[in-house]
Write an enzyme that holds these catalytic residues in place. Structure first.
Site, short mmCIF file in Angstrom:
data_model
loop_
_atom_site.label_atom_id
_atom_site.label_comp_id
_atom_site.label_asym_id
_atom_site.label_seq_id
_atom_site.Cartn_x
_atom_site.Cartn_y
_atom_site.Cartn_z
CE LYS A 40 -5.26 1.93 2.29
NZ LYS A 40 -4.29 1.15 2.89
CG ASP B 202 -2.15 -1.10 1.26
OD1 ASP B 202 -1.70 -2.13 0.52
OD2 ASP B 202 -3.00 -0.85 1.74
CE LYS C 274 -6.66 -1.20 2.43
NZ LYS C 274 -5.63 -2.08 2.94
#
Lengths: 317, 502
Positions: A213, A148, A249
Site C-alpha cells: 500500500k 494495514d 492499494k
C-alpha cells in the site's frame, strides 16, 4: 578481506537489494503514467470502471474524533453506498483499532464488507515492536479482517533492510488469518528507486493475496499515478518470477472518479485482467466514493445532479 | 543480512512449475472514443502562389486518400513546370520588394500571428493531419500540432535578434529557398522548414509530399489570414516531378530537403556544380542501446516510443535495438508484454496507439522487408491484434536474433518493425551502432552518467538521447551524420543554415 567488506554492514545490504531490483527512471515513469491520463473512457466502459472502483473502496475514517456513532454510519454507507440499489457495496471499512469492535457490531459477524484496521502505531510506527504486535493481535481479536501496517521507515532509510523485513514477518504472524497490507509510506521514502526496493522487501515475506500500500494518507504527498505504477511494476515482476500474486492499494489523495479510472487503466495495462477486482486492488479513500456515485448517476441520467445530492465531505456519511 | 528474502531466493522454489502469465483480455474494453472535431476540408485544393489559391496551369489534379479507410479526402492540384516557375517568380518579387527589406521585428509579428492562429485551430488541424496521414489522433493532437506552433513561436522570437545568431559577423538572408518535405510529419515539417527561413528574411517555395498535402494547404489558409505579403510563402503540390522542378529551378539560392537518402542523393547529383546551398535531412537506422544497469521498464517504454511512434514512420526511429546480453531475455520478455497492450486501429480514436500506414506503397515495402527478415531466419513476434478490414495497417513487429548482416538490420524499414541485436561490451555496442550508412540519432539507456557522456561522444549520430527517446524541441538542433544528411534544423544552428555570413 574483500569478502568481509562486501558483506559488512548496512551499505552492503543496501547495494545488494538495489542491484537485484534495478533502478527506476523518474522522468520515464512519469511519462508512462501521463499516457494513462489521455485515455478516453466513455459510456459502458466508464460505467464498468466506476462500479468496479466502488467495489474496490476501503471506506476510511482515521480521525482523533472518531466515535462509535461515526463508525456505525460509515459502515451503513459501506454496505449501502447509495439509494440506487444497483450500486454494489464497497470492499471494506478502514478504522483505527479502538473502533474495530464498533465496526463489527455495526456490520455484524461474517459481513460481506470487511473490516480493515490500521494497527502498528499508525501512522508513524514509532513504538516498540512488542507494542505494535500487541495492537495487531488486539485488532484481529476485536474482529478485524485486514490489518494495514506501516513499515519501519527509520530502519529502511538507515539501510537496515533485514530488520524492516523481519518486522513485517512478525506482524504477519500476529495477523493470523487476517489479510495484511503493508504501507510503505512512499512520500517518506521519496525516490522511486526506494519505493521499488521497499516493495520487493515487503513482497519477499508476504502471502499471496496480501497487499502493498502506498501511504497512510497522513503526509503531504500520498498515492500518485507515478508511485502506483512503480509498485504495480514491482508486483508484476515479482509475480512473473515467483508466481505469487500480491495485491495493491493506493491510498490518500484519490478524490475524484476521474483519478480512480486513471489508476484502474494503469492496473489494466500493467497487470491485466486478473488484478481488476477487489481481492487484488483497493482504493484507500473517503471522499472518492461520493464522486463515483455522482458519476454513476450522471451516466444513468445523462446529467450531473446538483452538488448537494452528493456531499464532497467524507464527514457526512 | 543472510536472512533477506528477495526474488532470486523465492523464484528458485518455482523450478519446474509452469511460468505465470498476465492476462490482457477483454474484461474491461474501452468503448470507441472518436475525435469528432470538423477538419474543415475542401473538396479541391489549388496551388498557393503569390498569396492566392490558384488553379494549376497543368490543369491536372490527383486524389488524396485517407489511409485509414482508403476513401478519397480531396483533390489536390498538380503543379507543372509553369506553376513552379510562377511560384518562384512570386517568391523572388516578394523578397525584392517586401519581405527581404522588412525589419526583423516586423517579420516576427507575422510569425507570432501564424503560431497563434495555428493554436486557435489546433483541433481542426489535428483531425485533418490524422485523416490525411494515418497517425493516431493523440499524436497529432499532443505532438504534431503543438510542436508546429512551438517552432513558429520560437523562430518569431529570433527574428529581431538575428545579430546574435553569429556573434561578431554580419548576416543576410539567402533570398529565395526551395523546400521539399516528407509525408511522416506533414505539418510539423512545414513548420521546421518555413519558420527559420521566414525569420531570417527568406521567401519560400515549398512542396509537401504527394500523399499528405492537405495540412500544408490548410497552413496556407492561415498564412493568408495572417496577412503575410503575397509571394513570401508559395506552396506547390504534386509528386516527384514537381519536387524535381522545385529542387532544380535556377532561382533558389538554397534547397532544403527532408526525405529518403535515395532521393537526397539524386538531388545532390543534379545540383552538383551549381552554387546553391543545400541542407539534407535523410534516412536513419538508429541504434537504441540498453545496458544491463538501465531502468528496464522505462527503457522498454523508450523502445516502444522509439519504434512505434507514428507507426515507425520516423527518420530517427530507434529501429535497431542493441541490448546488453545479461538483460536481453528480460528486456525482450518485458517488451512483448508491453506490446500486448498497444492498441492498433482507427487513427481518429483517442485510445489508438498505432494508426494506419501512410500509403499502400509503404505498406508493401514494410511487408516485403518483414518477409526478408523471416526468410533470413530472424525470430518474428507480433502481438495478437485485429486490424481493421479496410485501410492500410501493419501490426507492431519485433525480430529477435538479428545480426548485422540481415537486411532488416541495414535498410531503413520506416514502419513499426524493430530488429533486436545483442552486445557484450560498450565497445561492441558503439561498433555495431556505428556500422551503418546512416547517423541521424541514437539512444543510450544506463543508470551510469559517465557512460552516457562517453557513449554520446563515440556514437556517430546527430542526436543522442539518454534514458529517453524521440524528444524534440525547437531550441535543439536536429540533423544527421554520414548518409543521414547535413545541415541542422532548430536552434541557433538551424538559423545559420538559412543565412549568408558577410
Amino acid at each position: 578481506m574483500v569478502g568481509d567488506l562486501m558483506n559488512a554492514g548496512p551499505s552492503a545490504s543496501f547495494r545488494r537489494l538495489f542491484d537485484e531490483v534495478g533502478p527506476v527512471d523518474a522522468v520515464g515513469i512519469e511519462e508512462r503514467v501521463a499516457k494513462y491520463t489521455t485515455r478516453s473512457i466513455k459510456k459502458s466502459a466508464k460505467l464498468w470502471g466506476l462500479r468496479m472502483a466502488v467495489t474496490m473502496v476501503d471506506l476510511t475514517t482515521l480521525e482523533g474524533k472518531d466515535t462509535p456513532g461515526k463508525v456505525a454510519s460509515l459502515c451503513q454507507k459501506a454496505v449501502h453506498p447509495s439509494d440506487d440499489s444497483t450500486v454494489p457495496p464497497v470492499a471494506a471499512v478502514c478504522v483505527y483499532p479502538s473502533m474495530v469492535r464498533h465496526a463489527r457490531r455495526a456490520l455484524g459477524p461474517g459481513a460481506k464488507v470487511r473490516i480493515a484496521s490500521v494497527a502498528t502505531a499508525f501512522p508513524s510506527g514509532q513504538t516498540a515492536l512488542m507494542t505494535r504486535l500487541a495492537e495487531v493481535r488486539a485488532a484481529v481479536a476485536d474482529g478485524a479482517d485486514e490489518i494495514d501496517m506501516v513499515i519501519n521507515r527509520g530502519a529502511f532509510l538507515a539501510g537496515e533492510f533485514a530488520r524492516v523485513q523481519d518486522e513485517i514477518a512478525a506482524v504477519l504472524a500476529a495477523c493470523g488469518p487476517a489479510t495484511l497490507k503493508v504501507i510503505l509510506e512512499v512520500s517518506e521514502l521519496e525516490t522511486y528507486d526506494k519505493i521499488r526496493a521497499a516493495s520487493f522487501l515487503a513482497m519477499g515475506v508476504l502471502r499471496p493475496g496480501d497487499f502493498i500500500k502506498t501511504s497512510t494518507g497522513k503526509t503531504t504527498l500520498n498515492a500518485t499515478l507515478g508511485n502506483n505504477q512503480v509498485m504495480l511494476e514491482a508486483i508484476r515482476d515479482f509475480y512473473l518470477d515467483t508466481g505469487m500474486a500480491i495485491a495493491m492499494k493506493p491510498a490518500g489523495g484519490i478524490r475524484s472518479a476521474k483519478q480512480a479510472l486513471q489508476f484502474l487503466i494503469a492496473v489494466k495495462e500493467t497487470l491485466g485482467d486478473a488484478w481488476l477486482n477487489n481481492k487484488r486492488y483497493r482504493f484507500g479513500a473517503s471522499s472518492l466514493l461520493n464522486d463515483l456515485l455522482r458519476q454513476i448517476e450522471k451516466e444513468r441520467t445523462g446529467a450531473y445532479q446538483a452538488p448537494y445530492y452528493f456531499s464532497e465531505a467524507a464527514e457526512s456519511y | 543480512m543472510a536472512s533477506l528474502k528477495t526474488i532470486s531466493k523465492l523464484s528458485a522454489r518455482r523450478q519446474g512449475r509452469p511460468a505465470p502469465e498476465l492476462i490482457f483480455g477483454d474484461l474491461w474494453t474501452y468503448d470507441p472514443a472518436p475525435e469528432t472535431a470538423d477538419p474543415k476540408l475542401k473538396a479541391r485544393y489549388e496551388l498557393f502562389i503569390n498569396g492566392r489559391f490558384t488553379a494549376p496551369k497543368s490543369g491536372r489534379y490527383f486524389n488524396s486518400i485517407n489511409p485509414a479507410n482508403e476513401r478519397k479526402l480531396a483533390e489536390i492540384a498538380v503543379a507543372g513546370p509553369a506553376d513552379v516557375e510562377a511560384a518562384y517568380r512570386a517568391a523572388q518579387k516578394a523578397f525584392d520588394t517586401t519581405w527581404g527589406k522588412m525589419p526583423g521585428a516586423e517579420r516576427a509579428k507575422y510569425l507570432f500571428r501564424i503560431a497563434r492562429l495555428l493554436q486557435d485551430r489546433a483541433r481542426e488541424f489535428a483531425v485533418a493531419e490524422t485523416m490525411d496521414g494515418g497517425k493516431p489522433i493523440k499524436e497529432s493532437r499532443d505532438f504534431d500540432v503543438p510542436m508546429a506552433a512551438a517552432h513558429f513561436f520560437y523562430h518569431a522570437g529570433w527574428a529581431d535578434k538575428l545579430d546574435y545568431v553569429a556573434p561578431g559577423r554580419r548576416i543576410a538572408p539567402l533570398g529565395v529557398v526551395g523546400q521539399v518535405i516528407p509525408w511522416n510529419f506533414p505539418l510539423l515539417m512545414c513548420a521546421w522548414k518555413l519558420a527559420p527561413a521566414l525569420a531570417m528574411g527568406n521567401c519560400v517555395v515549398l512542396k509537401p509530399a504527394e500523399t499528405t498535402s492537405i495540412t500544408a494547404l490548410k497552413l496556407a489558409e492561415i498564412i493568408q489570414d495572417a496577412d503575410l505579403p503575397p509571394g513570401v510563402v508559395n506552396i506547390v503540390t504534386g509528386a516527384g516531378e514537381t519536387g524535381a522542378a522545385v529542387m532544380g529551378h535556377p532561382i533558389p539560392a538554397k534547397v532544403a530537403f527532408t526525405g529518403s537518402t535515395e532521393v537526397g542523393k539524386i538531388i545532390m547529383r543534379s545540383l552538383a556544380g551549381t552554387d546553391k546551398k543545400m541542407t539534407m535531412e535523410l534516412g536513419g537506422k538508429a541504434a537504441n542501446i540498453i545496458f544491463d544497469d538501465a531502468p528496464l521498464d522505462q527503457a522498454v517504454e523508450g523502445i516502444i516510443n522509439g519504434i512505434f511512434f507514428n507507426q515507425g514512420h520516423v527518420c530517427c526511429a530507434g529501429s535497431r535495438l542493441l541490448v546488453h546480453e545479461p538483460v536481453a531475455d528480460r528486456v525482450i520478455a518485458k517488451l512483448k508484454q508491453r506490446m500486448k497492450v498497444l492498441r492498433v486501429g482507427d487513427p481518429l480514436d483517442k485510445n489508438t496507439d498505432i494508426g494506419a500506414i501512410n500509403s499502400k506503397e509503404q505498406l508493401a515495402r514494410i511487408t516485403a522487408l518483414v518477409k526478408s527478415g523471416v526468410k533470413e531466419g530472424a525470430g518474428l513476434f507480433q502481438p495478437a491484434c485485429t486490424l481493421p478490414a479496410k485501410g492500410w495497417y501493419f501490426p507492431p513487429t519485433i525480430f529477435t536474433g538479428v545480426s548485422m548482416s540481415h537486411r532488416i538490420a541495414r535498410e531503413e524499414i520506416f514502419g513499426p518493425v524493430l530488429s533486436i541485436l545483442t552486445f557484450r561490451t560498450p565497445e561492441e555496442a558503439v561498433e555495431k551502432a556505428n556500422n551503418t550508412a546512416y547517423g541521424l540519432s541514437a539512444g543510450v539507456w544506463t543508470d551510469k552518467g559517465s557512460r552516457i557522456l562517453k557513449m554520446s561522444t563515440e556514437l556517430k549520430a546527430g542526436v543522442v538521447w539518454a534514458n529517453t527517446y524521440n524528444k524534440f524541441d525547437p531550441t535543439s538542433p536536429f540533423g544527421g551524420y554520414k548518409e543521414s544528411g547535413f545541415g541542422r534544423e532548430g536552434g541557433r544552428q538551424g538559423l545559420l543554415d538559412y543565412c549568408r555570413l558577410l
